[in-house]
Design an enzyme around this catalytic site. Sequence first.
Site, PDB file in Angstrom:
ATOM      1  N   GLY A  14      39.148 -37.476  -9.014  1.00  0.00           N
ATOM      2  CA  GLY A  14      38.350 -37.527  -7.689  1.00  0.00           C
ATOM      3  C   GLY A  14      37.223 -38.406  -7.825  1.00  0.00           C
ATOM      4  CE1 TYR A 143      40.707 -26.772  -2.318  1.00  0.00           C
ATOM      5  CE2 TYR A 143      39.129 -25.287  -2.009  1.00  0.00           C
ATOM      6  CZ  TYR A 143      39.415 -26.595  -2.351  1.00  0.00           C
ATOM      7  OH  TYR A 143      38.658 -27.251  -2.790  1.00  0.00           O
ATOM      8  CB  THR A 171      27.077 -22.809  -3.078  1.00  0.00           C
ATOM      9  OG1 THR A 171      26.062 -23.532  -3.621  1.00  0.00           O
ATOM     10  CG2 THR A 171      27.075 -21.358  -3.679  1.00  0.00           C
ATOM     11  CG  ASN A 172      29.105 -23.998   1.659  1.00  0.00           C
ATOM     12  OD1 ASN A 172      29.257 -23.255   1.071  1.00  0.00           O
ATOM     13  ND2 ASN A 172      29.576 -24.304   2.822  1.00  0.00           N
ATOM     14  NE  ARG A 215      29.792 -20.710   4.784  1.00  0.00           N
ATOM     15  CZ  ARG A 215      30.039 -19.504   5.442  1.00  0.00           C
ATOM     16  NH1 ARG A 215      29.403 -18.369   4.978  1.00  0.00           N
ATOM     17  NH2 ARG A 215      31.359 -19.372   5.939  1.00  0.00           N
ATOM     18  CG  ASP A 277      31.009 -17.840  13.603  1.00  0.00           C
ATOM     19  OD1 ASP A 277      30.604 -18.662  13.980  1.00  0.00           O
ATOM     20  OD2 ASP A 277      30.250 -16.627  14.172  1.00  0.00           O
TER      21      ASP A 277
END
Length: 321
Positions: A14, A143, A171-172, A215, A277
């Site tokens: 990746g 996923y 996290t994000n 987030r 959301d």
Amino acid sequence: MGEPQGSMRILVTGGSGLVGKAIQKVVADGAGLPGEDWVFVSSKDADLTDAAQTRALLEKVRPTHVIHLAAMVGGLFRNIKYNLDFWRKNVHINDNVLHSAFEVGARKVVSCLSTCIFPDKTTYPIDETMIHNGPPHSSNFGYSYVKRMIDVQNRAYFQQYGCTFTAVIPTNVFGPHDNFNIEDGHVLPGLIHKVHLAKSSGSALTVWGTGKPRRQFIYSLDLAQLFIWVLREYNEVEPIILSVGEDDEVSIKEAAEAVVEAMDFHGEVTFDTTKSDGQFKKTASNSKLRTYLPDFRFTPFKQAVKETCAWFTDNYEQARK
């Protein structure tokens, strides 16, 4: 003790994605050590859903270490639509990469999970011990479960063969080289693209959802540094959450405001509350990371957003969108 330095041949799957490009930049900017040979591959080099192609790639590179980032990924709305596809494609990729790494004698594999793997019904903050405590959120269960299975597989390789196969849970993530597609991308790059278009056309910015979900965003270049640390120094099979602190959580509304400010957008901002959301919050504890790296400094959110917006504007033609 960390890995003995030198004589490390590191394969990054990746390698052309968000995190792969960030690791590549951090290594090129001086984080690579003498004796480390970094090899970044993408889907152009091999179809990792194909066992024979994956094995041939690993045989060719003969890595001592693997950072496994390759995955079929997408934002909330794409996940809702294609749960089976996400499960099937990723289960093949993960098994092929892990088993080929084992077969060529790789000493360590670090895979990338996601906070979406955690149970939907849980207490906060979530930590590394809670992964398998209940089903994940129904929106992207395909996923989520397939990423959980990497943890199961890592434990099994350790139990049966003593392999140091581990995983990180960011996290994000956001940053340069993200997927800025509005339909299929994650929330922050989607917002950046939307603001760019709204600014260009002089129209209003429409943010999907209420803007209330919260987030923890981590800048890809910070995550890249932490990945390299995990590769060299972290020798537990148990996964580790890589995240900013709980106090650094921001709402989608605040994220949108940061993008609006960074891109100097002065138009109207509206929220389309007919759009889902997703999970309201998935606050993660980074206390395990902090026991290892108490002094690691994360890039301030607004600065990271500003740098990402600048990259997107400068590379608009080439950016994934």
